[in-house]
Motif scaffolding. Structure first.
Motif, mmCIF file in Angstrom:
data_model
loop_
_atom_site.group_PDB
_atom_site.id
_atom_site.type_symbol
_atom_site.label_atom_id
_atom_site.label_comp_id
_atom_site.label_asym_id
_atom_site.label_seq_id
_atom_site.Cartn_x
_atom_site.Cartn_y
_atom_site.Cartn_z
ATOM 1 N N LEU A 45 0.562 -1.453 0.194
ATOM 2 C CA LEU A 45 -0.219 0.074 0.138
ATOM 3 C C LEU A 45 0.475 1.069 -0.113
ATOM 4 C CD1 LEU A 45 -2.690 1.811 0.517
ATOM 5 C CD2 LEU A 45 -2.573 1.292 2.538
ATOM 6 N N TYR A 46 1.691 1.338 0.629
ATOM 7 C CA TYR A 46 2.908 2.088 0.543
ATOM 8 C C TYR A 46 3.740 2.725 -0.530
ATOM 9 C CZ TYR A 46 1.566 1.743 5.426
ATOM 10 O OH TYR A 46 0.642 1.959 6.630
ATOM 11 N N GLY A 47 4.026 1.214 -0.733
ATOM 12 C CA GLY A 47 4.820 1.644 -2.608
ATOM 13 C C GLY A 47 4.025 2.339 -3.787
ATOM 14 N N ALA A 48 2.743 1.489 -3.576
ATOM 15 C CA ALA A 48 1.589 2.233 -4.183
ATOM 16 C C ALA A 48 1.599 4.228 -4.500
ATOM 17 C CB ALA A 48 0.190 1.166 -4.610
ATOM 18 N N CYS A 49 1.159 3.917 -2.762
ATOM 19 C CA CYS A 49 1.403 5.400 -2.645
ATOM 20 C C CYS A 49 1.830 6.190 -3.074
ATOM 21 C CB CYS A 49 0.702 5.904 -0.882
ATOM 22 S SG CYS A 49 -0.780 5.206 -0.574
ATOM 23 N N LEU A 50 3.460 5.860 -2.465
ATOM 24 C CA LEU A 50 4.128 6.331 -2.961
ATOM 25 C C LEU A 50 4.797 6.833 -5.202
ATOM 26 C CD1 LEU A 50 7.083 5.704 -0.950
ATOM 27 C CD2 LEU A 50 6.787 7.746 -1.042
ATOM 28 N N TYR A 51 4.241 6.124 -5.060
ATOM 29 C CA TYR A 51 4.193 5.907 -6.818
ATOM 30 C C TYR A 51 2.721 7.163 -7.759
ATOM 31 C CZ TYR A 51 3.394 4.853 -11.596
ATOM 32 O OH TYR A 51 2.664 4.462 -13.121
ATOM 33 N N LEU A 52 1.995 6.390 -6.639
ATOM 34 C CA LEU A 52 0.767 7.761 -7.617
ATOM 35 C C LEU A 52 0.772 9.005 -6.732
ATOM 36 C CD1 LEU A 52 -2.444 5.301 -7.029
ATOM 37 C CD2 LEU A 52 -1.478 6.297 -8.134
ATOM 38 N N GLY A 53 1.117 9.244 -5.538
ATOM 39 C CA GLY A 53 1.962 10.523 -5.061
ATOM 40 C C GLY A 53 3.068 10.817 -6.195
ATOM 41 N N ALA A 54 3.739 10.337 -6.790
ATOM 42 C CA ALA A 54 5.006 10.863 -7.845
ATOM 43 C C ALA A 54 4.363 11.415 -8.970
ATOM 44 C CB ALA A 54 5.894 9.836 -7.524
ATOM 45 N N THR A 55 2.992 10.312 -9.632
ATOM 46 C CA THR A 55 2.949 10.562 -11.287
ATOM 47 C C THR A 55 1.248 11.241 -11.446
ATOM 48 O OG1 THR A 55 1.764 8.364 -10.610
ATOM 49 C CG2 THR A 55 3.949 7.738 -11.817
ATOM 50 N N LEU A 56 0.841 11.046 -10.511
ATOM 51 C CA LEU A 56 -0.577 12.030 -11.184
ATOM 52 C C LEU A 56 -0.328 13.235 -10.257
ATOM 53 C CD1 LEU A 56 -3.046 9.310 -9.215
ATOM 54 C CD2 LEU A 56 -2.830 9.786 -11.967
ATOM 55 N N PRO A 57 -1.032 13.796 -11.072
ATOM 56 C CA PRO A 57 -1.709 15.440 -9.977
ATOM 57 C C PRO A 57 -2.259 15.945 -8.403
ATOM 58 C CG PRO A 57 -2.407 15.011 -12.029
ATOM 59 C CD PRO A 57 -2.068 13.760 -11.907
ATOM 60 N N LYS A 58 -1.303 16.550 -8.442
ATOM 61 C CA LYS A 58 -1.362 15.968 -7.010
ATOM 62 C C LYS A 58 -3.065 16.273 -5.862
ATOM 63 C CE LYS A 58 0.635 19.436 -3.967
ATOM 64 N NZ LYS A 58 1.099 20.038 -3.284
#
Length: 80
Positions: A45-58
């Protein structure tokens, strides 16, 4: 012999955005990993959160992460 070419950097960030299918698949994966039994110290979950936070708009990243976590927590309460 150098591996770097003129004008490129190994630290340059990829600016492409993931497709909605990728975001949906990660959201489902994040929710399932919170609900189904899994080994200790396994937290994708935390890895996916980091990925989405880095690639999607805020605002989209915050909404997807918050909504997925909230829905998974509600499901855990109903199943548990």
């Amino acid at each position: 012999m150098t591996l770097l070419f003129r004008g490129t950097s190994p630290f340059a960030m990829n600016t492409t955005r993931p497709s909605w299918k990728t975001v949906l698949a990660l959201a489902i994966f994040m929710g399932l990993t919170r609900v189904i039994p899994h080994p200790w110290n396994f937290a994708p979950l935390y890895g996916a959160c980091l990925y989405l936070g880095a690639t999607l708009p805020k605002r989209h990243a915050f909404g997807v992460i918050l909504l997925t976590t909230a829905l998974a927590d509600i499901l855990i309460n109903f199943l548990g």
